[in-house]
Design a protein around this motif. Structure first.
Motif, PDB file in Angstrom:
ATOM      1  N   ASN A  16       0.777  -1.353  -0.125  1.00 23.64           N
ATOM      2  CA  ASN A  16       0.122  -0.104   0.010  1.00 23.64           C
ATOM      3  C   ASN A  16       0.747   1.303  -0.065  1.00 23.64           C
ATOM      4  O   ASN A  16       0.174   2.428  -0.208  1.00 23.64           O
ATOM      5  N   GLY A  17       2.037   1.285   0.347  1.00 28.38           N
ATOM      6  CA  GLY A  17       2.723   2.457   0.239  1.00 28.38           C
ATOM      7  C   GLY A  17       4.407   2.209   0.530  1.00 28.38           C
ATOM      8  O   GLY A  17       4.753   0.873   0.601  1.00 28.38           O
ATOM      9  N   VAL A  18       5.169   3.111   0.436  1.00 27.01           N
ATOM     10  CA  VAL A  18       6.734   2.982   0.932  1.00 27.01           C
ATOM     11  C   VAL A  18       7.207   3.580   1.973  1.00 27.01           C
ATOM     12  O   VAL A  18       6.784   4.853   1.909  1.00 27.01           O
ATOM     13  N   ARG A  41       6.295   8.300   4.729  1.00 25.83           N
ATOM     14  CA  ARG A  41       5.557   7.438   3.806  1.00 25.83           C
ATOM     15  C   ARG A  41       5.234   7.894   2.553  1.00 25.83           C
ATOM     16  O   ARG A  41       4.778   9.203   2.384  1.00 25.83           O
ATOM     17  N   ALA A  42       5.519   7.353   1.566  1.00 22.33           N
ATOM     18  CA  ALA A  42       5.140   7.403   0.304  1.00 22.33           C
ATOM     19  C   ALA A  42       4.001   6.954  -0.244  1.00 22.33           C
ATOM     20  O   ALA A  42       3.900   5.845  -0.053  1.00 22.33           O
ATOM     21  N   LYS A  43       2.926   7.483  -0.823  1.00 21.62           N
ATOM     22  CA  LYS A  43       1.613   6.931  -1.305  1.00 21.62           C
ATOM     23  C   LYS A  43       1.543   6.302  -2.485  1.00 21.62           C
ATOM     24  O   LYS A  43       1.079   6.862  -3.498  1.00 21.62           O
ATOM     25  N   ILE A  44       2.573   5.188  -2.725  1.00 21.25           N
ATOM     26  CA  ILE A  44       2.558   4.571  -3.853  1.00 21.25           C
ATOM     27  C   ILE A  44       2.084   3.143  -3.545  1.00 21.25           C
ATOM     28  O   ILE A  44       2.738   2.184  -2.856  1.00 21.25           O
ATOM     29  N   SER A  45       1.126   2.702  -4.325  1.00 21.62           N
ATOM     30  CA  SER A  45       0.678   1.518  -4.162  1.00 21.62           C
ATOM     31  C   SER A  45       1.106   0.385  -5.257  1.00 21.62           C
ATOM     32  O   SER A  45       0.575   0.506  -6.447  1.00 21.62           O
ATOM     33  N   VAL A  46       2.141  -0.317  -5.030  1.00 21.48           N
ATOM     34  CA  VAL A  46       2.402  -1.555  -5.885  1.00 21.48           C
ATOM     35  C   VAL A  46       1.375  -2.363  -6.348  1.00 21.48           C
ATOM     36  O   VAL A  46       1.393  -2.851  -7.306  1.00 21.48           O
ATOM     37  N   SER A  88      18.798  -0.567   4.687  1.00 22.42           N
ATOM     38  CA  SER A  88      18.281  -1.926   4.195  1.00 22.42           C
ATOM     39  C   SER A  88      17.112  -1.598   3.396  1.00 22.42           C
ATOM     40  O   SER A  88      16.264  -0.621   3.530  1.00 22.42           O
ATOM     41  N   VAL A  89      17.001  -2.150   1.906  1.00 24.40           N
ATOM     42  CA  VAL A  89      16.003  -1.846   1.191  1.00 24.40           C
ATOM     43  C   VAL A  89      15.199  -3.373   1.186  1.00 24.40           C
ATOM     44  O   VAL A  89      15.875  -4.325   0.510  1.00 24.40           O
ATOM     45  N   ILE A  90      14.028  -3.386   1.555  1.00 28.37           N
ATOM     46  CA  ILE A  90      13.082  -4.625   1.621  1.00 28.37           C
ATOM     47  C   ILE A  90      11.997  -4.411   0.865  1.00 28.37           C
ATOM     48  O   ILE A  90      11.443  -3.222   0.780  1.00 28.37           O
ATOM     49  N   ALA A  91      11.474  -5.654   0.232  1.00 27.35           N
ATOM     50  CA  ALA A  91      10.132  -5.496  -0.567  1.00 27.35           C
ATOM     51  C   ALA A  91       9.485  -6.601  -0.121  1.00 27.35           C
ATOM     52  O   ALA A  91       9.931  -7.566   0.062  1.00 27.35           O
TER      53      ALA A  91
END
Length: 539
Positions: A16-18, A41-46, A88-91
């Motif tokens: 729902n966001g980053v 928080r960035a409102k970017i919904s993948v 750390s960059v996690i997805a």
């Protein structure tokens, strides 16, 4: 100033966001509260992006938005001297499903060649989520339910004092908040509830909840469930502003939860929900489906006794694993206030303990709240007389301690009430004070026992902290303290140094101490509380 090697950054690309966070994690007690230096928080919904096309790819426009947001965070990390190896960059769920994950990894490498992206497996994501819940509160024991945008993860944990156990393997379902809403519109409430019940029954069999638990606490996490917490807080306070804005640590009973899920939601009510604090338009649209999920949980979860709503998630769990094991097990109420301690705080704590009978006082008060109050006793000494009590009252809800992570609502409410009374208790508006009192009484099942002992401590602090007004002990012989008597009649013995100017300056308080303590028992009107008398002497 933070040491660069102790500062960590996390980029969590969720459904729902980053989310972006920079936290200071020194290798001591201060790390327990995961103190944020920056959060956004960035409102970017993948999830929405890949669901809108048949190729299951992240569209170029969304990749552009991700790059812009992550580049910005990279520069922020540079400004805060965060080492690249500490970022750390996690997805999570949505990115695992995309067919162009390689483009995302390549884009990240262009932003910072030292970075790589970790596409978390469902099991690893779930375990990080459980660690995030453990970080949210003290002494977590129960079933954890984390509802993200694309999945629901169920596990159990036991974390207290010197031990942490997790379920051998979490149970995973596809019922995330977005999928729930879609499914509700497709099949209707009754069919969705049947599907959820079947899924949860399988999940509880898989995680093998310890058989000796005679009732469990549910720990609920995820943005959608936190929206339910906001709704519950709103209804519990009878549509008045609930006195604590922080959702983490909010607890409700099984009866509260049943009343909540009985709410019937239609389109007009959804519009009204958007006006409730901490419920966005997106979350308001998801609430009908989330209520169905909670109804299914009530039917399937074993013997629920209470429910906590938690802020901690995957990113908090990742950070929590980085701190020393012995620090993870520390009490967040104590660690968050210990940094405020003055040189006199330890002496004040010892004196109050000497006149507080551990056999009569609830363990929570004696072991957790008493140190926190002693450490915070001087926090408002440089405020004006007009503002001290009010500033102390909202200290843990709107003041400096409102950002402290890991505190429950009773922690925040009772700490504020005690510190308010420590400074005389005179506030301009009693509404917040009454609201915080109600939080404490509700947490105690309608009893005033915490309020009684909290005010008892506050009254003593007015005397004992007043003997060391700037928080420095220059004379250990200024006061001697002790207690005698029985569970029904207590005698506080205080002996003060003859001719000491600090004693003379608070003599009016000393003379009123006995009357104040007698009034305290009458105010709460409970025969279980002991009668208290005071013997004053000099040495």
């Amino acid at each position: 100033m933070s040491i660069p090697s102790d500062v960590y950054g996390v980029v969590e690309i969720g459904s729902n966001g980053v989310r972006f966070v920079v936290a200071d994690l020194p290798q001591d007690y201060r790390a327990r509260n995961l103190a944020p230096l920056f959060y956004d928080r960035a409102k970017i919904s993948v999830f929405d992006a890949i669901s809108s096309n048949s190729s299951n790819t992240i569209p170029p426009g969304v990749l552009f938005d991700l790059r812009h947001a992550i580049e910005r965070f990279n520069k922020i990390c540079g400004s805060l001297n965060v080492l690249s190896r500490n970022i750390s960059v996690i997805a999570t769920e949505a990115c695992r499903r995309t067919s162009n994950a390689g483009e995302l990894a390549q884009m990240l490498h262009l932003i910072n060649p030292e970075w790589s992206i970790n596409f978390l497996s469902q099991e690893v994501e779930s375990n990080y989520g459980v660690w995030g819940i453990i970080s949210s509160l003290s002494d977590v024991q129960g079933i954890t339910v984390d509802v993200g945008g694309g999945s629901c993860q169920i596990s159990w944990t036991y974390a207290s004092k010197d031990i942490v156990h997790l379920a051998p393997k979490p149970a995973l379902t596809s019922f995330g908040a977005i999928e729930l809403s879609n499914r509700l519109h497709t099949v209707g409430e009754n069919q969705l509830k049947r599907e959820l019940i079947s899924s949860f029954q399988r999940a509880f069999r898989e995680i093998q909840v310890p058989a000796h638990w005679n009732g469990v606490t549910l720990y609920l996490c995820g943005g959608g469930l936190r929206a339910l917490a906001a709704l519950s807080m709103y209804t519990q306070s009878q549509h008045k502003p609930y006195p604590i804005p922080v959702i983490n640590g909010y607890r409700c009973t099984m009866e509260d939860l049943k009343r909540l899920v009985e709410i019937s939601i239609n389109e007009s009510i959804i519009e009204d929900l958007e006006k409730v604090f901490r419920i966005s338009k997106r979350r308001a649209m998801q609430i009908p489906a989330l209520l169905v999920l909670v109804r299914a949980l009530i039917v399937t979860a074993p013997s629920i006794i209470s429910i906590y709503f938690c802020q901690g998630g995957v990113k908090e769990g990742l950070l929590f694993e980085k701190i020393p094991p012995e620090v993870r097990l520390m009490d967040p109420l104590v660690t968050s206030t210990k940094r405020l301690a003055k040189p006199a705080s330890a002496h004040i704590l010892e004196l109050v303990q000497l006149v507080t009978p551990p056999s009569l006082v609830p363990l929570y008060i004696f072991e957790r709240m008493l140190p926190a109050v002693a450490y915070s006793a001087y926090e408002h000494m440089n405020y004006s007389k007009d503002t001290r009590a009010t500033a102390a009252l909202i200290f843990a809800t709107f003041g400096n301690l409102s950002t402290a992570y890991g505190l429950s609502h009773i922690d925040r409410a009772l700490l504020g009430l005690i510190l308010c009374e420590r400074w005389g208790g005179d506030v301009m508006d009693d509404e917040i004070k009454d609201g915080l009192r109600n939080v404490v009484i509700k947490e105690c099942g309608g009893s005033s026992v915490y309020l009684f002992w909290g005010q008892y401590i506050a009254i003593l602090l007015q005397i004992l902290a007043g003997l060391f007004p700037v928080g420095i002990v220059d004379d250990n012989n200024r006061v001697k303290a002790g207690i005698s008597g029985s569970s029904t009649d207590l005698l506080i013995n205080l002996s003060f140094a003859r001719g000491d100017p600090f004693v003379e300056s608070i003599n009016f308080r000393i003379e009123k101490l006995g009357k104040k303590l007698m009034k305290l028992r009458k105010k709460h009107n409970i025969s279980d509380f002991p009668r208290i008398d005071v013997r004053i002497g000099v040495h």
